[in-house]
Design an enzyme around this catalytic site. Sequence first.
Site, short mmCIF file in Angstrom:
data_model
loop_
_atom_site.label_atom_id
_atom_site.label_comp_id
_atom_site.label_asym_id
_atom_site.label_seq_id
_atom_site.Cartn_x
_atom_site.Cartn_y
_atom_site.Cartn_z
N LYS A 128 2.38 4.33 -9.46
CA LYS A 128 3.11 3.79 -10.14
C LYS A 128 1.93 2.64 -11.62
O LYS A 128 2.45 2.28 -12.16
CB LYS A 128 2.21 1.90 -9.39
CG LYS A 128 3.20 2.13 -8.42
CD LYS A 128 2.92 0.46 -7.34
CE LYS A 128 4.05 -0.24 -5.80
NZ LYS A 128 3.36 0.50 -4.90
N SER B 115 0.69 5.98 -3.86
CA SER B 115 0.89 4.54 -5.26
C SER B 115 0.45 4.39 -6.37
O SER B 115 0.18 4.06 -7.02
CB SER B 115 0.50 3.45 -4.26
OG SER B 115 1.62 2.75 -3.77
N SER C 188 -0.27 -3.14 -4.97
CA SER C 188 0.61 -2.13 -4.72
C SER C 188 1.85 -3.05 -4.76
O SER C 188 2.46 -1.91 -3.92
CB SER C 188 -0.36 -1.67 -4.29
OG SER C 188 0.35 0.00 -4.65
#
Lengths: 349, 283
Positions: B62, B59, B114
């Site tokens: 992101k 993640s 997340s």
Amino acid sequence: MPLRSPALRRAPFVSALAAALALAVAGIAYAQPQLRTFKAGAGPDELWDVTMKMEMPGMPMAMPAQVHQVCLKKNRKADDTIPRQENCTVTDSKTVGNKVIFTMDCAGREPMTVNGEVSSTPTSYEGKMRMKPKRKGEDMEVTQTFSGRKVGACTDQTEQVIAGARAQGDAAIARTCAEGLDRLNAPMFFGQGAMCASQQKQFCDKVGGVARDLREPAAHRAAVARSNVETVKQALQSCRHDYAAATAVACGKAAQTKDWAFLGTGWCDPEVRTAGPTHCRGRDYYLVDRSLIPMCNRYAFLTKGSVPAGGVAAARGSAGSGQPRAAPEPSTPDPMKQGVDAVRRLLPF
Amino acid sequence: MNRGALAIAAALALVPADASSAAVAATDPWPGAAAAYLVRVDGEVRWSSNDAARLKPASLTKLMTAILAVETLAPGDEVKVGKRAAAADGARLGLRAGMRLPAEHLLAAALLRSANDACLALAERVSGSEARFVATMNARAAALGLADTHFANACGFDGPGHYASARDLAKLADAAVAHPRIAAIVARESSVAKTLDGRTFRFDNTNVLVGRVDGALGIKTGWTRMAGRCLVALAERGGTRVLVVLLGAQDRWWDAVAMIESAFEETRARPATVTPPPGPARR
């Protein structure tokens, strides 16, 4: 020889002459506003108009004459009326009638030899000086003509002006030293030429109080926050107090009272090494109680960090500077932790 | 072979040919702590291991999504959650198709929780489809000079062609926190996302260093089965900034704390004026 030649003492205009000379020699005469140190008109002293003109070969135009007033004490001793120009000394002088002929050597940034003569009466004088630089390659000779004329009465206030300036300076030093005392700034009180050396006792009296306070975690934290740890250490050292001992007492109290935040400051590494295995080791970081986190962060650094602990920790003889690091502690998951880890693996962050 | 060992083996296979073992030893005080890591102090790499290896970023991806979102959407821009976003796997907020939220709330959910549903909703809102968004991500990665980074999806799922290096992720983090909106979000301990019809989602920052480590400023956690535990963490004390990147970490939080504290301690102990001698750039 300072500018106190008997020959020059006899001339009533010497003070004005020397003032003009000093200004010329110092090279500051023409741009600097004159500091007025007298009150004109009231007496009992003598007011003189002084005119100076400088000539330098090669100058495209003549420099304008400078006129200013000086106040000479009525009943002055010759010594009192001679301004002190620290870089110039009269090396030779002789008096012929109302004329004085003299030679001076000037040191400093612009060393030069000055040859001059001046003729005087009780109410006037006129003269000339030739100033020759001593440095190699500087052969430009400067000629200065000057004259003086008594124009009236004045009250000399030089002493008051000096006293006022001195008082201002003393007040500024007092303020600075008070601030240094407040900040425990030891270099201002100790060492060669320390500005506040006369107040060493006051400084150490204060530091003695701080040394006592440092044994309490809260006061310790406040003192260090106010002046920073290195400053506090230096202050205590200057006054022969033991910073490490005071800190050790505070750390012991913090450990007893579970002041984990204090233990985590980096001043209490021996206590952190003792408490860490019980409260930090083997636990998931995010499950450790928030109150313990400062201490556990320090424990992580001490056991897993890459550099030796410095500062107070080293001063207290913990595994600090110069000592090998403790080996990183192996992960020792207990059954509960293994269960938590299993759950963690399912958490996608 | 456990996950960590797999990650390390994969990382070793990707060590660049020019990385001598001596150089690695000199700058790697935490051998085995992660498949790759990097510790930077005020922009200068202080310690690292395998930091050029192409690994799964999970993640941390992101961060790029957030950059493109803040550059395209105003905080109050309305974003409608599509069916695909609502069905996103992994960490999620629980959004349903048709919900409408301000872009800033989705951004917070994507960065702090997340949340993949929030992340995908943003990507689709910015580019119309995830595929187009990913193309934009890769173009931006190239523009940032991220030579060891390639994205295959918007939110960090494992997959072929989805990789980044610790070194690139440090640069990506720089670009992200250069946006005040992102910097402000990632420094929060918790946040909320509210739909326009009044539904509220509360969530905590998965980066547990925020609020626990002095000066922690964020910025992003990550985990997937292949990537392992990942983290980009930033902290600042007294004007000194420490950035830590961990990929495939064994003991993510404790190691990150040790690295951050070590970096600050070393900086504090270092003489005030040190001019590095001329020489080759640090690896």
